[in-house]
Design an enzyme around this catalytic site. Structure first.
Site, PDB file in Angstrom:
ATOM      1  N   ARG A 139    -101.797  37.092  -2.188  1.00 35.62           N
ATOM      2  CA  ARG A 139    -101.395  36.711  -1.836  1.00 35.62           C
ATOM      3  C   ARG A 139    -100.738  36.809  -0.473  1.00 35.62           C
ATOM      4  O   ARG A 139    -100.834  36.531   0.971  1.00 35.62           O
ATOM      5  CB  ARG A 139    -100.075  35.838  -2.375  1.00 35.62           C
ATOM      6  CG  ARG A 139     -99.942  34.378  -2.534  1.00 35.62           C
ATOM      7  CD  ARG A 139     -99.072  34.495  -1.248  1.00 35.62           C
ATOM      8  NE  ARG A 139     -97.825  35.503  -1.510  1.00 35.62           N
ATOM      9  CZ  ARG A 139     -96.621  36.037  -0.686  1.00 35.62           C
ATOM     10  NH1 ARG A 139     -97.035  35.108   1.038  1.00 35.62           N
ATOM     11  NH2 ARG A 139     -95.661  36.256  -1.129  1.00 35.62           N
ATOM     12  N   HIS A 170     -88.789  43.375  -1.495  1.00 31.24           N
ATOM     13  CA  HIS A 170     -89.873  42.927  -1.092  1.00 31.24           C
ATOM     14  C   HIS A 170     -89.799  43.438   0.521  1.00 31.24           C
ATOM     15  O   HIS A 170     -89.163  42.585   1.368  1.00 31.24           O
ATOM     16  CB  HIS A 170     -89.850  41.742  -0.555  1.00 31.24           C
ATOM     17  CG  HIS A 170     -90.924  40.987  -0.421  1.00 31.24           C
ATOM     18  ND1 HIS A 170     -92.197  40.709  -1.089  1.00 31.24           N
ATOM     19  CD2 HIS A 170     -91.355  40.717   1.001  1.00 31.24           C
ATOM     20  CE1 HIS A 170     -93.713  39.699  -0.250  1.00 31.24           C
ATOM     21  NE2 HIS A 170     -93.107  40.137   1.062  1.00 31.24           N
ATOM     22  N   HIS A 209     -91.538  44.394   4.229  1.00 29.11           N
ATOM     23  CA  HIS A 209     -92.944  45.272   4.818  1.00 29.11           C
ATOM     24  C   HIS A 209     -92.654  46.234   6.146  1.00 29.11           C
ATOM     25  O   HIS A 209     -91.039  46.035   6.446  1.00 29.11           O
ATOM     26  CB  HIS A 209     -92.726  43.712   5.908  1.00 29.11           C
ATOM     27  CG  HIS A 209     -93.405  42.240   5.061  1.00 29.11           C
ATOM     28  ND1 HIS A 209     -94.257  41.823   5.329  1.00 29.11           N
ATOM     29  CD2 HIS A 209     -92.613  41.588   4.288  1.00 29.11           C
ATOM     30  CE1 HIS A 209     -94.957  41.111   4.750  1.00 29.11           C
ATOM     31  NE2 HIS A 209     -93.625  40.300   3.629  1.00 29.11           N
ATOM     32  N   CYS A 234     -96.645  37.450   7.596  1.00 30.05           N
ATOM     33  CA  CYS A 234     -96.650  36.539   6.945  1.00 30.05           C
ATOM     34  C   CYS A 234     -96.875  35.897   8.948  1.00 30.05           C
ATOM     35  O   CYS A 234     -96.559  35.709   9.937  1.00 30.05           O
ATOM     36  CB  CYS A 234     -94.509  35.916   6.864  1.00 30.05           C
ATOM     37  SG  CYS A 234     -94.221  34.668   7.044  1.00 30.05           S
ATOM     38  N   ASN A 280     -97.490  44.257   4.395  1.00 35.12           N
ATOM     39  CA  ASN A 280     -95.937  44.754   3.235  1.00 35.12           C
ATOM     40  C   ASN A 280     -96.403  46.646   2.910  1.00 35.12           C
ATOM     41  O   ASN A 280     -97.171  47.058   3.557  1.00 35.12           O
ATOM     42  CB  ASN A 280     -96.323  44.460   1.955  1.00 35.12           C
ATOM     43  CG  ASN A 280     -95.868  42.750   0.962  1.00 35.12           C
ATOM     44  OD1 ASN A 280     -97.245  42.002   2.151  1.00 35.12           O
ATOM     45  ND2 ASN A 280     -94.875  42.124   1.519  1.00 35.12           N
TER      46      ASN A 280
HETATM   47  P1  HMG Z   1     -95.810  19.424   5.345  1.00 34.02           P
HETATM   48  O1  HMG Z   1     -97.218  19.148   6.025  1.00 34.02           O
HETATM   49  O2  HMG Z   1     -94.415  18.976   6.216  1.00 34.02           O
HETATM   50  O3  HMG Z   1     -96.279  18.923   4.509  1.00 34.02           O
HETATM   51  O4  HMG Z   1     -95.862  21.151   4.884  1.00 34.02           O
HETATM   52  P2  HMG Z   1     -96.215  16.780   3.783  1.00 34.02           P
HETATM   53  O5  HMG Z   1     -95.390  17.113   2.898  1.00 34.02           O
HETATM   54  O6  HMG Z   1     -95.893  16.135   5.539  1.00 34.02           O
HETATM   55  O7  HMG Z   1     -97.722  16.906   4.229  1.00 34.02           O
HETATM   56  C1  HMG Z   1     -98.213  16.461   4.751  1.00 34.02           C
HETATM   57  C2  HMG Z   1    -100.121  16.886   4.426  1.00 34.02           C
HETATM   58  O8  HMG Z   1    -100.092  17.978   3.794  1.00 34.02           O
HETATM   59  C3  HMG Z   1    -100.380  15.873   3.772  1.00 34.02           C
HETATM   60  O9  HMG Z   1    -101.824  16.013   3.768  1.00 34.02           O
HETATM   61  C4  HMG Z   1    -100.330  16.670   2.007  1.00 34.02           C
HETATM   62  O10 HMG Z   1    -100.878  16.350   0.828  1.00 34.02           O
HETATM   63  C5  HMG Z   1    -100.290  17.837   2.388  1.00 34.02           C
HETATM   64  P3  HMG Z   1    -102.764  14.905   4.437  1.00 34.02           P
HETATM   65  O11 HMG Z   1    -101.710  13.614   3.764  1.00 34.02           O
HETATM   66  O12 HMG Z   1    -101.712  15.216   6.323  1.00 34.02           O
HETATM   67  O13 HMG Z   1    -103.880  15.067   3.826  1.00 34.02           O
HETATM   68  N1  HMG Z   1    -100.158  19.529   1.314  1.00 34.02           N
HETATM   69  C6  HMG Z   1    -100.503  19.929   0.436  1.00 34.02           C
HETATM   70  N2  HMG Z   1    -101.796  20.315   0.232  1.00 34.02           N
HETATM   71  C7  HMG Z   1    -101.591  21.419  -0.067  1.00 34.02           C
HETATM   72  N3  HMG Z   1    -100.665  22.220  -0.257  1.00 34.02           N
HETATM   73  C8  HMG Z   1     -99.946  21.472  -0.499  1.00 34.02           C
HETATM   74  C9  HMG Z   1     -99.175  20.458   0.210  1.00 34.02           C
HETATM   75  N4  HMG Z   1     -98.046  19.670   0.291  1.00 34.02           N
HETATM   76  C10 HMG Z   1     -99.061  18.641   1.076  1.00 34.02           C
HETATM   77  N5  HMG Z   1     -98.447  22.449  -1.864  1.00 34.02           N
HETATM   78  C11 HMG Z   1     -95.973  22.125   3.287  1.00 34.02           C
HETATM   79  C12 HMG Z   1     -95.125  21.834   4.169  1.00 34.02           C
HETATM   80  C13 HMG Z   1     -94.868  22.942   2.556  1.00 34.02           C
HETATM   81  C14 HMG Z   1     -97.012  22.155   2.245  1.00 34.02           C
HETATM   82  C15 HMG Z   1     -96.779  23.353   4.706  1.00 34.02           C
HETATM   83  O14 HMG Z   1     -95.714  24.206   5.494  1.00 34.02           O
HETATM   84  C16 HMG Z   1     -96.893  24.938   3.951  1.00 34.02           C
HETATM   85  O15 HMG Z   1     -98.483  24.643   3.247  1.00 34.02           O
HETATM   86  N6  HMG Z   1     -96.303  25.829   4.280  1.00 34.02           N
HETATM   87  C17 HMG Z   1     -96.949  27.164   3.323  1.00 34.02           C
HETATM   88  C18 HMG Z   1     -96.515  28.579   4.540  1.00 34.02           C
HETATM   89  C19 HMG Z   1     -96.206  29.702   3.840  1.00 34.02           C
HETATM   90  O16 HMG Z   1     -97.704  29.669   2.530  1.00 34.02           O
HETATM   91  N7  HMG Z   1     -96.200  30.769   4.164  1.00 34.02           N
HETATM   92  C20 HMG Z   1     -96.427  31.974   3.715  1.00 34.02           C
HETATM   93  C21 HMG Z   1     -95.510  32.646   2.759  1.00 34.02           C
HETATM   94  S1  HMG Z   1     -94.323  32.786   2.576  1.00 34.02           S
HETATM   95  C22 HMG Z   1     -94.304  34.147   3.369  1.00 34.02           C
HETATM   96  O17 HMG Z   1     -94.966  35.289   3.255  1.00 34.02           O
HETATM   97  C23 HMG Z   1     -92.791  35.358   2.722  1.00 34.02           C
HETATM   98  C24 HMG Z   1     -93.118  35.914   1.678  1.00 34.02           C
HETATM   99  O18 HMG Z   1     -93.879  37.014   1.184  1.00 34.02           O
HETATM  100  C25 HMG Z   1     -90.993  37.075   1.564  1.00 34.02           C
HETATM  101  C26 HMG Z   1     -91.027  37.975   2.442  1.00 34.02           C
HETATM  102  O19 HMG Z   1     -91.840  38.249   2.777  1.00 34.02           O
HETATM  103  O20 HMG Z   1     -89.666  37.366   3.050  1.00 34.02           O
HETATM  104  C27 HMG Z   1     -92.735  35.080   0.309  1.00 34.02           C
HETATM  105 MG    MG Z   2     -93.903  39.659   2.490  1.00 30.91          MG
END
Ligand code: HMG
Ligand code: MG
Length: 324
Positions: free
Chosen positions: A31, A224, A226, A257, A266
């Site tokens: 992931r 966690h 990086h 990220c 990581n």
């Molecule tokens: P948004 O654009 O605000 O969502 O995104 P929305 O609710 O306004 O919806 C917009 C569109 O997105 C719609 O589709 C929804 O259906 C779709 P449309 O009608 O326009 O065709 N949608 C989705 N589609 C699939 N799966 C879903 C989903 N939700 C809405 N779950 C949202 C908000 C949170 C969805 C977006 O910002 C997003 O997906 N962000 C993901 C960011 C991410 O994954 N970042 C990396 C992970 S975090 C990380 O790595 C840190 C970590 O490792 C810890 C660390 O290192 O500190 C965990």
């Molecule tokens: Mg991370």
């Protein structure tokens, strides 16, 4: 002339007294690692990777994220991955979920565990999940309650614990606040993310002291890191000294990220396992099997992976003429 003090300082006599006998490694390569690789791994290779990790002894694996594929294109095949992995009864598989839509996807894919995530920094939340911190907390209250009602386990992440790529230093009180909120929702564990790899051992000490003093149970904390600036292993040693025994890592040191500019991989699972084995801490991981898997993965991605153990291992194998 006064004589220089000699002998082992009293403080050093107690180093490592409190090390746990074993740790639980939480593998985030499929992931956190793959979400940020230039090469998008085909679905069958992702499945091969996840199954290989389980075969190498990893018992907790975050396999994908049910987020908007427009935001994280590399994991757009989350449904196919989650439904294709051959499940082992002794392995816990998890997936990242940002909202109800993600939870429903994870449920349909048969996931028994999810992870929700937000940052201790306001701007990072806006950039990463398009929500303020309060909006994210409100969303997760509903998501976590529903996941628990469905019988799922829920993990939580707090990102930007030691610094934010947009805001710089992050107040420990902000970390405490979101950690407590997540615990109150019912997550079984909160993983403290050094998203951009700026934490140092002193800061880890400071943050953990504050959280534990405030009553957060150390059994509910994971770390966690990086390894952007090379401090991850040192930070892990500090966390172990605090009695924290769940460590996140990624095979080969994959990762980053996409919404944290400058973030790199990581801490590498191989490096963590090598260090812990050398310190007599059990991980359950077969390091040779893991290294063989990393070499294959490196071929699929077309790049050398950052794990230091892996580089040394590959170099040694080629010097003595044995296959990796
Ligand atoms: P948004 O654009 O605000 O969502 O995104 P929305 O609710 O306004 O919806 C917009 C569109 O997105 C719609 O589709 C929804 O259906 C779709 P449309 O009608 O326009 O065709 N949608 C989705 N589609 C699939 N799966 C879903 C989903 N939700 C809405 N779950 C949202 C908000 C949170 C969805 C977006 O910002 C997003 O997906 N962000 C993901 C960011 C991410 O994954 N970042 C990396 C992970 S975090 C990380 O790595 C840190 C970590 O490792 C810890 C660390 O290192 O500190 C965990
Ligand atoms: Mg991370």
């Amino acid at each position: 002339m006064t004589e220089a003090p000699s002998g082992v300082p009293e403080s050093a006599r107690h180093l490592f007294d409190a090390l746990p006998e074993r740790v639980s490694l939480y593998e985030v390569g499929p992931r956190d690692g793959l979400q940020n690789e230039a090469v998008v791994l085909p679905t069958d290779k992702k499945v091969e990777l996840i199954e290989g990790l389980a075969d190498a002894g990893l018992r907790r694996i975050e396999i994908t994220s049910f987020v908007n594929p427009r935001w994280i294109p590399a994991l757009a095949d989350h449904m196919e991955v989650a439904t294709s992995v051959r499940r082992r009864p002794d392995v816990r598989y998890s997936a990242l979920v940002p909202n109800m839509r993600g939870l429903d996807g994870a449920s349909r894919a048969g996931m028994e565990e999810i992870a929700v995530f937000l940052a201790a920094s306001e701007t990072h939340n806006r950039k990463n999940i398009n929500k303020s911190t309060d909006e994210a907390l409100a969303t997760y209250r509903t998501v976590v309650a529903e996941a628990l009602r469905r019988g799922m386990r829920v993990r939580g992440y707090v990102s930007c614990v030691y610094g934010c790529p947009y805001e710089g230093p992050v107040a420990v009180e902000a970390v405490l606040r979101v950690t407590r909120e997540l615990v109150d929702m019912g997550v079984y564990e909160v993983s403290l993310g050094d998203t951009i790899g700026v934490g140092t051992p002193r800061q880890v000490q400071f943050v953990l002291e504050r959280l534990l003093d405030a009553g957060v149970a150390r059994e509910q904390l994971a770390v966690h890191f990086h390894d952007t600036r090379g401090t991850a292993l040192a930070n892990i040693v500090v966390a172990l000294e605090f009695g924290i025994s769940t460590i996140d890592s990624a095979i080969g040191g994959l990762g980053g990220c996409p919404y944290a500019p400058g973030a790199s991989g990581n801490v590498a699972t191989e490096d963590v396992v090598f260090m812990l084995q050398g310190m007599g801490v059990e991980t359950g991981v077969d390091l040779d099997a893991l290294a063989t898997l990393s070499v294959r993965l490196s071929g699929y991605l077309g790049r050398e992976l950052p794990s230091k153990y892996l580089k040394a291992h590959v170099g040694h194998c080629s010097r003595v003429g044995v296959p990796v």
